[in-house]
Design an enzyme around this catalytic site. Structure first.
Site: not given
Ligand SMILES: Cc1ncc(COP(=O)(O)O)c(C=O)c1O
Length: 303
Positions: A45, A64, A116, A118, A163, A195
Site C-alpha cells: 500500500y 516506493r 487459498r 500459500h 510497505k 522506526e
Molecule cells: C512503519 C512506518 N515507518 C515509517 C513511515 C513513514 O513513511 P512516510 O514518510 O512515507 O509516510 C510509515 C508511514 O506510515 C510507517 O508506517
C-alpha cells in the site's frame, strides 16, 4: 449485502472510492473473501498527502510503491500516469463531498483472488483499491507542546522495507502506546533504533539530525530523503547511521516523520522529558526550522 457498521460515518460511506477500474461509493465497494489481501495480507500500500488538492511528492511515493510491488513479485497494475489521473479524480470527488482541500490518498494493491494456497498463483489480476479522506494533521496543541511516546522491543518481521498491508506487528506496537495515551511506539532491535509503529524516528545531537540507516528492517519513509533536502536548505547537519537506545534517551531533540505528521516533536519518552536545560520537554529549534521548511516545500513539491 451487510450494511457498513455504524462506526463508519455516513459522510465517509458516501465518499467515492476506486476499485478495479470502477468508481463507487465506499459503502458499495466489495472484494471477494478469497482475495489474498484478506486471506494472507498479501499486498502492498501507499499513503500520499494532498495539499490544496495537489499530490505531495507523487513520484517518490510511486517509486516506493513500484519497489514494494517488485519485492513481493506483483506486476504493477497501472502506470504512474494512470495512478495520477485516478487519484486526481478521487481528490476532486472528496473535495466536492467534504470541502476538504487537504486530504490523504490511501491505495492498496493485493495479489488478487484465488483459492487459498500459500504459493503465488501466476494467472490472476491484482486487486487495486484507492480512497481519499480529509487530512487529520496533528492538533495545534500537539504542534505547540510536542507529543508523548513510549519505547518497545521491535518484535516485527525483518522486512520492514516492504510497505506491506500485513500490519499486525505495527498494530500491536501502536496499540501499546495508545493504551498509555501516547502517540507512537519507538522500536529498538538489538539495542538500536529502527522506526516507530507508523513513523520514522529522528534524534538531534549537537544541532544535527540523525536517523537510522536505510535497511530491510525499516520502511524508507518518503520523508527520509525529503528531510535530507530540508536540512541542506536550512544548513542543518544530516546523517543516517546506527542510533543506540542510549543516544535516543539522551538526545537533545526527538522527532517523528510521516505523511500525516510531517515532522512532529517528541517531548516525552516513557514518561521522561526529552532534551536538556531550558528546552527540556519542549519542541526544539531543529524541529521548528524543519517544520517551517516543510510548510514551504508543500506547495513547491505538489502536483
Ligand atoms: C512503519 C512506518 N515507518 C515509517 C513511515 C513513514 O513513511 P512516510 O514518510 O512515507 O509516510 C510509515 C508511514 O506510515 C510507517 O508506517
Amino acid at each position: 449485502m451487510n450494511p457498513l457498521p455504524s462506526a463508519i460515518p455516513a459522510a465517509s460511506a458516501d465518499s467515492l472510492c476506486y476499485l478495479n477500474g470502477d468508481y463507487t461509493r465506499l459503502a458499495d465497494a466489495r472484494v471477494s473473501v478469497l482475495d489474498r489481501g484478506f486471506m494472507f495480507g498479501d499486498g502492498v500500500y501507499e499513503v500520499l498527502p494532498v495539499y490544496d488538492r495537489r499530490l505531495f511528492r507523487f513520484d517518490e511515493h510511486m517509486a516506493r510503491l513500484e519497489r514494494s510491488l517488485a519485492k513481493v513479485r506483483i506486476t504493477a497494475p497501472l502506470t504512474r500516469e494512470d495512478w495520477l489521473a485516478r487519484m486526481r479524480r478521487l481528490v476532486a470527488a472528496q473535495h466536492e463531498h467534504s470541502g476538504a482541500t487537504d486530504q490523504l490518498v490511501y491505495l492498496q494493491v493485493t495479489r488478487g483472488v484465488a483459492l487459498r494456497e500459500h504459493t503465488m498463483p501466476t494467472d490472476i489480476e491484482p486487486t487495486v483499491f484507492m480512497m481519499c479522506s480529509p487530512a487529520k494533521p496533528p492538533t495545534p496543541e500537539q504542534r505547540h507542546a510536542g507529543v508523548a511516546c513510549i519505547s518497545a522491543r521491535d518484535f516485527r518481521w525483518e522486512r520492514g522495507d516492504i510497505k506491506s498491508i500485513s500490519l499486525l506487528g505495527n498494530v500491536l506496537a501502536r496499540q501499546m502506546s495508545a493504551d498509555k495515551g501516547a502517540v507512537e511506539t519507538l522500536l529498538f532491535r538489538d539495542g538500536f533504533l529502527t522506526e516507530a509503529a507508523a513513523s520514522n524516528v529522528w534524534m538531534v545531537k549537537e544541532g544535527a539530525l540523525i536517523g537510522p540507516p536505510k535497511s530491510e528492517l525499516l520502511l524508507e519513509g518518503v520523508r527520509v530523503d525529503l528531510l535530507a533536502e530540508l536540512c541542506e536548505e536550512c544548513g542543518i547537519g544530516y546523517s543516517l547511521r546506527p542510533v543506540s537506545e542510549g543516544e535516543v534517551f539522551s538526545a537533545d531533540e526527538l522527532l517523528l516523520s510521516s505523511a500525516m505528521k510531517e515532522v512532529l516533536a517528541v517531548t516525552r519518552l516513557d514518561g521522561e522529558l526529552v532534551g536538556h536545560g531550558a528546552l527540556r520537554g519542549k519542541p526544539g529549534p531543529v524541529y521548528a526550522r524543519l517544520y517551517e521548511a516543510y510548510q514551504r516545500a508543500k506547495p513547491a513539491q505538489s502536483i
